[in-house]
Write a protein that holds these residues in place. Structure first.
Motif, mmCIF file in Angstrom:
data_model
loop_
_atom_site.group_PDB
_atom_site.id
_atom_site.type_symbol
_atom_site.label_atom_id
_atom_site.label_comp_id
_atom_site.label_asym_id
_atom_site.label_seq_id
_atom_site.Cartn_x
_atom_site.Cartn_y
_atom_site.Cartn_z
ATOM 1 N N ILE A 1 0.851 -1.199 0.000
ATOM 2 C CA ILE A 1 0.000 0.000 0.000
ATOM 3 C C ILE A 1 0.887 1.250 0.000
ATOM 4 N N ASP A 2 0.278 2.381 -0.293
ATOM 5 C CA ASP A 2 1.023 3.640 -0.264
ATOM 6 C C ASP A 2 1.558 3.859 1.161
ATOM 7 N N GLY A 3 2.827 4.236 1.256
ATOM 8 C CA GLY A 3 3.421 4.480 2.577
ATOM 9 C C GLY A 3 4.034 3.231 3.207
ATOM 10 N N LEU B 1 -3.862 11.699 -6.880
ATOM 11 C CA LEU B 1 -5.251 11.317 -7.165
ATOM 12 C C LEU B 1 -5.638 10.006 -6.481
ATOM 13 N N ILE B 2 -4.745 9.019 -6.489
ATOM 14 C CA ILE B 2 -5.058 7.716 -5.892
ATOM 15 C C ILE B 2 -5.111 7.844 -4.367
ATOM 16 N N GLU B 3 -4.178 8.634 -3.832
ATOM 17 C CA GLU B 3 -4.101 8.760 -2.369
ATOM 18 C C GLU B 3 -5.290 9.535 -1.788
ATOM 19 N N LEU B 4 -6.067 10.187 -2.650
ATOM 20 C CA LEU B 4 -7.256 10.902 -2.172
ATOM 21 C C LEU B 4 -8.390 9.938 -1.812
ATOM 22 N N ASP C 1 1.005 -6.477 -10.213
ATOM 23 C CA ASP C 1 0.127 -6.752 -9.069
ATOM 24 C C ASP C 1 -0.577 -5.487 -8.571
ATOM 25 N N SER C 2 0.041 -4.326 -8.772
ATOM 26 C CA SER C 2 -0.628 -3.080 -8.350
ATOM 27 C C SER C 2 -1.949 -2.912 -9.084
ATOM 28 N N SER C 3 -1.949 -3.209 -10.381
ATOM 29 C CA SER C 3 -3.205 -3.078 -11.137
ATOM 30 C C SER C 3 -4.229 -4.108 -10.685
ATOM 31 N N VAL C 4 -3.756 -5.329 -10.413
ATOM 32 C CA VAL C 4 -4.682 -6.385 -9.977
ATOM 33 C C VAL C 4 -5.369 -5.941 -8.690
ATOM 34 N N VAL C 5 -4.571 -5.381 -7.770
ATOM 35 C CA VAL C 5 -5.116 -5.056 -6.457
ATOM 36 C C VAL C 5 -5.863 -3.716 -6.455
ATOM 37 N N TYR C 6 -5.217 -2.649 -6.955
ATOM 38 C CA TYR C 6 -5.854 -1.317 -6.895
ATOM 39 C C TYR C 6 -7.073 -1.238 -7.820
ATOM 40 N N GLN C 7 -6.917 -1.653 -9.081
ATOM 41 C CA GLN C 7 -8.038 -1.524 -10.018
ATOM 42 C C GLN C 7 -8.936 -2.767 -9.994
ATOM 43 N N GLY C 8 -8.303 -3.947 -10.010
ATOM 44 C CA GLY C 8 -9.096 -5.176 -10.127
ATOM 45 C C GLY C 8 -9.892 -5.495 -8.875
ATOM 46 N N LEU D 1 -4.872 3.501 -18.871
ATOM 47 C CA LEU D 1 -3.673 4.355 -18.791
ATOM 48 C C LEU D 1 -2.559 3.670 -17.993
ATOM 49 N N PHE D 2 -2.931 2.975 -16.913
ATOM 50 C CA PHE D 2 -1.896 2.218 -16.192
ATOM 51 C C PHE D 2 -1.286 1.166 -17.124
ATOM 52 N N GLN D 3 -2.132 0.554 -17.935
ATOM 53 C CA GLN D 3 -1.629 -0.474 -18.849
ATOM 54 C C GLN D 3 -0.788 0.138 -19.967
ATOM 55 N N ALA E 1 1.053 2.800 -19.725
ATOM 56 C CA ALA E 1 2.365 3.103 -19.133
ATOM 57 C C ALA E 1 3.175 1.816 -18.984
ATOM 58 N N ARG E 2 2.485 0.740 -18.610
ATOM 59 C CA ARG E 2 3.166 -0.556 -18.427
ATOM 60 C C ARG E 2 3.709 -1.085 -19.758
ATOM 61 N N ALA E 3 2.881 -1.013 -20.804
ATOM 62 C CA ALA E 3 3.324 -1.491 -22.120
ATOM 63 C C ALA E 3 4.589 -0.741 -22.538
ATOM 64 N N ASP F 1 9.619 -0.675 -8.685
ATOM 65 C CA ASP F 1 8.799 -0.125 -7.613
ATOM 66 C C ASP F 1 7.367 -0.149 -8.142
ATOM 67 N N ARG F 2 6.661 -1.208 -7.889
ATOM 68 C CA ARG F 2 5.324 -1.564 -8.378
ATOM 69 C C ARG F 2 5.391 -2.168 -9.781
ATOM 70 N N SER F 3 4.503 -3.126 -10.000
ATOM 71 C CA SER F 3 4.285 -3.595 -11.363
ATOM 72 C C SER F 3 2.884 -4.181 -11.466
ATOM 73 N N ILE G 1 2.334 9.801 -18.854
ATOM 74 C CA ILE G 1 1.077 9.107 -18.524
ATOM 75 C C ILE G 1 0.883 9.140 -17.001
ATOM 76 N N ARG G 2 1.979 8.973 -16.253
ATOM 77 C CA ARG G 2 1.902 9.029 -14.780
ATOM 78 C C ARG G 2 1.294 10.353 -14.306
ATOM 79 N N GLN G 3 1.730 11.435 -14.963
ATOM 80 C CA GLN G 3 1.209 12.740 -14.531
ATOM 81 C C GLN G 3 -0.301 12.817 -14.690
HETATM 82 P P1 TYD Z 1 3.712 5.162 -6.443
HETATM 83 O O1 TYD Z 1 4.738 5.517 -7.446
HETATM 84 O O2 TYD Z 1 4.012 4.035 -5.537
HETATM 85 O O3 TYD Z 1 3.346 6.445 -5.616
HETATM 86 P P2 TYD Z 1 4.183 7.088 -4.430
HETATM 87 O O4 TYD Z 1 5.608 7.125 -4.889
HETATM 88 O O5 TYD Z 1 3.530 8.427 -4.273
HETATM 89 O O6 TYD Z 1 3.943 6.153 -3.282
HETATM 90 O O7 TYD Z 1 2.359 4.772 -7.200
HETATM 91 C C1 TYD Z 1 1.474 5.720 -7.616
HETATM 92 C C2 TYD Z 1 0.079 5.305 -7.308
HETATM 93 O O8 TYD Z 1 -0.467 4.552 -8.398
HETATM 94 C C3 TYD Z 1 -0.109 4.453 -6.064
HETATM 95 O O9 TYD Z 1 -1.141 5.040 -5.287
HETATM 96 C C4 TYD Z 1 -0.574 3.127 -6.577
HETATM 97 C C5 TYD Z 1 -1.184 3.447 -7.904
HETATM 98 N N1 TYD Z 1 -1.151 2.370 -8.928
HETATM 99 C C6 TYD Z 1 -2.337 1.777 -9.339
HETATM 100 O O10 TYD Z 1 -3.419 2.114 -8.827
HETATM 101 N N2 TYD Z 1 -2.291 0.824 -10.323
HETATM 102 C C7 TYD Z 1 -1.126 0.443 -10.913
HETATM 103 O O11 TYD Z 1 -1.120 -0.435 -11.813
HETATM 104 C C8 TYD Z 1 0.097 1.066 -10.470
HETATM 105 C C9 TYD Z 1 1.397 0.661 -11.090
HETATM 106 C C10 TYD Z 1 0.043 2.022 -9.482
#
Ligand code: TYD
Length: 223
Positions: free
Chosen positions: A23-25, A165-168, A111-118, A81-83, A85-87, A107-109, A61-63
């Motif tokens: 998770i974040d943090g 945006l995600i941390e909100l 599984d982040s999409s599976v958990v955060y979005q999926g 958009l996450f995908q 950036a991944r591609a 630093d993330r790959s 794309i991150r921005q």
């Molecule tokens: P991260 O770079 O870890 O942010 P920070 O450095 O501020 O901790 O990741 C950015 C955010 O994007 C984080 O909240 C998790 C989210 N995220 C998704 O929701 N899906 C994804 O596939 C990825 C890669 C990140």
């Protein structure tokens, strides 16, 4: 140890793909840097990168993805958009590096999409995994360190930072994210995901990561 590291590189083997999740943090950013420094000191070729981002195009794309002004972003737009950036990072950076024998620490790959979005976002794991396979050319990390902390601690560690945006999202979302990661860990029959108690001191966590990676290396060498 140095001998082994040189052997790894010189043997012309594919580099290892190492991802960090949580998770974040949770403290990923500190730990990815410590591991990179450790492997470099051993004489290995290592590349540290992050998702979303890691290339000129993917950082743009991150921005879009993290801009708090983009509250109106549709969930499917976010997934794609996450995908996207991944591609970009896999095709431009990660896959070529692995091919030339460089290890990649992410630093993330996927599984982040599976958990955060999926899971937490409710978009469904299956669709996300299908997209992950397309974006990564069916590449799964060799080893994934899941830095696990309670949501409260993750939040405390982010205090003073401007939320993206995600941390909100509400606390309940991050509870789902944490549970989602633990679910992936419990369902993992391959042993790829290593759960780490990330409430422990930084040096303790770093040492545990090195130990687990060395175990993985010796197992990989014997198979
Ligand atoms: P991260 O770079 O870890 O942010 P920070 O450095 O501020 O901790 O990741 C950015 C955010 O994007 C984080 O909240 C998790 C989210 N995220 C998704 O929701 N899906 C994804 O596939 C990825 C890669 C990140």
């Amino acid at each position: 140890m140095l001998i082994w590291a040189n052997f790894w590189y010189n043997a012309g083997m594919r580099g290892r793909l190492i991802s960090f999740e949580g998770i974040d943090g949770a403290g990923k950013t500190t730990q990815v840097q410590l591991l990179r420094d450790y492997l470099q000191k051993r004489g290995e070729q290592v590349l540290l990168t992050r998702e979303p981002g890691g290339t000129y195009i993917a950082e743009q794309i991150r921005q879009i993805l993290l801009d708090p002004q983009n509250k109106g972003m549709d969930e499917l737009t976010q997934v794609l958009l996450f995908q996207a950036a991944r591609a970009q990072i896999y095709r431009e950076v990660v896959l070529p590096a692995l091919e030339r024998g460089t290890s990649v620490i992410m630093d993330r790959s996927r599984d982040s999409s599976v958990v955060y979005q999926g899971i937490a976002g409710g978009m469904g794991r299956e669709m996300i995994e299908r997209l992950n396979d397309v974006s990564t050319r069916q590449t799964i990390p060799d080893i994934t360190f899941l830095l696990d902390v309670p949501v409260k601690i993750g939040k405390l560690r982010r205090e003073g930072e401007e939320p993206d945006l995600i941390e909100l999202q509400k606390n309940s979302f991050f509870q789902k994210v944490r549970r989602g990661y633990l679910q992936l860990y419990e369902e993992d029959t391959t042993g790829r995901i290593k759960k780490i108690d990330a409430t422990k001191p930084i040096a303790h966590i770093a040492a545990q990561i090195v130990k687990l990676l060395e175990e993985w290396d010796s197992h990989a060498a014997s198979t």
